[in-house]
Design a protein around this motif. Sequence first.
Motif, PDB file in Angstrom:
ATOM      1  N   GLY A 135       0.835  -1.198   0.000  1.00  0.00           N
ATOM      2  CA  GLY A 135       0.000   0.000   0.000  1.00  0.00           C
ATOM      3  C   GLY A 135       0.868   1.246   0.000  1.00  0.00           C
ATOM      4  N   ALA A 137       2.200   3.224   2.443  1.00  0.00           N
ATOM      5  CA  ALA A 137       3.366   3.272   3.328  1.00  0.00           C
ATOM      6  C   ALA A 137       4.463   2.342   2.823  1.00  0.00           C
ATOM      7  N   ASN A 157       3.197  -9.734   0.070  1.00  0.00           N
ATOM      8  CA  ASN A 157       1.847  -9.186   0.253  1.00  0.00           C
ATOM      9  C   ASN A 157       0.844 -10.286  -0.025  1.00  0.00           C
ATOM     10  N   ALA A 205       4.815  -3.381   7.062  1.00  0.00           N
ATOM     11  CA  ALA A 205       4.212  -2.126   6.570  1.00  0.00           C
ATOM     12  C   ALA A 205       2.796  -2.335   6.034  1.00  0.00           C
ATOM     13  N   VAL A 208      -1.848  -4.832   9.301  1.00  0.00           N
ATOM     14  CA  VAL A 208      -2.030  -5.922  10.274  1.00  0.00           C
ATOM     15  C   VAL A 208      -1.324  -5.548  11.586  1.00  0.00           C
ATOM     16  N   MET A 210      -2.987  -3.071  13.627  1.00  0.00           N
ATOM     17  CA  MET A 210      -3.790  -1.949  14.136  1.00  0.00           C
ATOM     18  C   MET A 210      -5.258  -2.217  13.832  1.00  0.00           C
ATOM     19  N   LEU A 213      -7.399  -4.858  12.806  1.00  0.00           N
ATOM     20  CA  LEU A 213      -6.590  -6.090  12.865  1.00  0.00           C
ATOM     21  C   LEU A 213      -5.632  -6.057  14.060  1.00  0.00           C
ATOM     22  N   ILE A 235       3.249   0.900  12.049  1.00  0.00           N
ATOM     23  CA  ILE A 235       2.127   1.258  12.926  1.00  0.00           C
ATOM     24  C   ILE A 235       2.658   1.969  14.180  1.00  0.00           C
ATOM     25  N   MET A 260       8.930   7.269  11.876  1.00  0.00           N
ATOM     26  CA  MET A 260       8.616   7.487  10.457  1.00  0.00           C
ATOM     27  C   MET A 260       7.680   8.692  10.315  1.00  0.00           C
ATOM     28  N   MET A 261       6.681   8.750  11.201  1.00  0.00           N
ATOM     29  CA  MET A 261       5.723   9.850  11.171  1.00  0.00           C
ATOM     30  C   MET A 261       6.421  11.184  11.434  1.00  0.00           C
ATOM     31  N   GLN A 264       8.946  11.954   8.420  1.00  0.00           N
ATOM     32  CA  GLN A 264       8.336  12.363   7.145  1.00  0.00           C
ATOM     33  C   GLN A 264       7.882  13.819   7.265  1.00  0.00           C
TER      34      GLN A 264
END
Length: 287
Positions: A135, A137, A157, A205, A208, A210, A213, A235, A260-261, A264
């Motif tokens: 996806g 991310a 995936n 990434a 799965v 959160m 899930l 997550i 990462m958040m 970025q």
Amino acid sequence: MAERITGHTELIGLMAYPIRHSSSPAMHNEAFATLGLDYAYLAFEVDNDTLEDAVKGLRALKLKGSNVSMPNKTVVGKYLDKLSPAAEMAGAVNTIVNEDGVLTGHITDGIGYMQSLKDNDIDVIGKKMTITGAGGAATAIEIQAALDGVKEMSIFNIKDKFWENAEKTVEKIRANTDCIVNLYDLDDKDKLKEEIADSYLFAQATGVGMKPLEGQSVIPDASFLRPDLIVTDTIYAPRETALLKMAKEAGCKTMNGLGMMLFQGDAAFHLWTGKHMPIDHMKEVLD
Ligand code: NAD
């Protein structure tokens, strides 16, 4: 009189829908205030139907730039003048920079992930990694990791609607970088175990781990792990996914998605202002 916003204040936007829950405005405004930079960051509810007009407005009002989030990341490129190599390869933009009327689209999610590795003294350059996800991310990470010099990458995936995107990512990485990249079905757990066993780092990434899930993991048990394996998860809510908990118990070094958040955001902040966020202060505020 209040002096926080004056006639000189530069505006940075965030164009997405829904967007009121986002932590980006608070994060960027905290960084501007801490560094004494005369910028303000505001979220605007923009979807695909209003995106073209919003970009025209950004040009007309001479905004310094904008972040772009869902559902606009894969659509906004066609309204811009230029794309960074990573944005071009990922087919997605999360940051617009306005340089004297020329709008360039960048994707900083992958940069953020790679910087958060560095921040944790993890050096994956020239080594092999295994990553789950195809996806937004995952794609950004896969492309940036290949551009930055990861030697080999095994992507896993499930065969859902994202599988085709994973195939395209593999083609682009092969065409544009020296990274040796292969794609496998995440349901083939024997192959997943084999590839992780051969890797320096395992990056999770997908969604799965959160909600909805939460509590689930892409690896079934700790036999996939070893103490010198590094395990990361994009997550950050929850801060520790079932995978990271299992990895910590197996003695692995782990990293969640908070860095990462943050990074970025820092990469976008740097593109707009030429300065980095006050990282230590931001970590305290975000934690
Ligand atoms: P996306 O919707 O674009 O992609 C979802 C991915 O999850 C796909 O690869 C899909 O195949 C996989 N997936 C979905 N259900 C699955 C299942 N049951 N089993 C296995 N795989 C499954 O989402 P995204 O934007 O790429 O986000 C993925 C994760 O990364 C989310 O948890 C999100 O919170 C996180 N994220 C973190 C950051 C950050 O800055 N730390 C940024 C973006 C996303």
